[in-house]
Design a protein around this motif. Structure first.
Motif, short mmCIF file in Angstrom:
data_model
loop_
_atom_site.label_atom_id
_atom_site.label_comp_id
_atom_site.label_asym_id
_atom_site.label_seq_id
_atom_site.Cartn_x
_atom_site.Cartn_y
_atom_site.Cartn_z
N HIS A 3 0.83 -1.21 0.00
CA HIS A 3 0.00 0.00 0.00
C HIS A 3 0.87 1.26 0.00
O HIS A 3 0.57 2.24 -0.69
N THR A 6 2.31 1.79 -3.46
CA THR A 6 1.26 2.28 -4.34
C THR A 6 1.05 3.77 -4.12
O THR A 6 0.95 4.56 -5.07
N MET A 7 1.01 4.18 -2.85
CA MET A 7 0.82 5.59 -2.54
C MET A 7 2.01 6.42 -2.98
O MET A 7 1.86 7.54 -3.48
N GLU A 8 3.23 5.89 -2.81
CA GLU A 8 4.42 6.60 -3.27
C GLU A 8 4.38 6.78 -4.79
O GLU A 8 4.74 7.84 -5.32
N ASN A 9 3.94 5.75 -5.50
CA ASN A 9 3.84 5.82 -6.95
C ASN A 9 2.82 6.89 -7.36
O ASN A 9 3.06 7.68 -8.27
N GLN A 10 1.69 6.93 -6.68
CA GLN A 10 0.67 7.94 -6.97
C GLN A 10 1.21 9.34 -6.71
O GLN A 10 0.96 10.28 -7.47
N LEU A 11 1.95 9.49 -5.61
CA LEU A 11 2.55 10.78 -5.28
C LEU A 11 3.54 11.20 -6.36
O LEU A 11 3.55 12.36 -6.80
N ASP A 12 4.38 10.26 -6.80
CA ASP A 12 5.35 10.57 -7.86
C ASP A 12 4.65 11.02 -9.13
O ASP A 12 5.06 12.00 -9.76
N LYS A 13 3.59 10.33 -9.51
CA LYS A 13 2.84 10.71 -10.71
C LYS A 13 2.22 12.10 -10.55
O LYS A 13 2.24 12.90 -11.48
N ALA A 14 1.69 12.38 -9.37
CA ALA A 14 1.10 13.69 -9.12
C ALA A 14 2.17 14.78 -9.18
O ALA A 14 1.93 15.86 -9.73
#
Length: 64
Positions: A3, A6-14
């Motif tokens: 989890h 996943t959150m780190e990946n979402q943050l990087d994309k943002a």
């Protein structure tokens, strides 16, 4: 753990998206500044033409 990744990946994309937007905004601000300078010059030129036209009209009125 998954989890968090996943959150780190979402943050990087943002953050990448945010960075692109900042770059685009900077470019558009620069273009706006150029347009403002052009507009200021055009107003100055137009004012000169308006004065010339007024002098010409006044001269025509004197002749007639």
């Amino acid at each position: 753990m998954h989890h968090i990744k996943t959150m780190e990946n979402q943050l990087d994309k943002a953050l990448v998206g945010y960075s692109h937007l900042q770059a685009r905004n900077a470019k558009e601000r620069s273009e706006i500044d150029v347009m403002r300078k052009q507009m200021k010059k055009q107003i100055h030129v137009n004012n000169g033409y308006n004065k010339e036209i007024k002098v010409t009209v006044d001269n025509c009125k004197k002749v007639n």
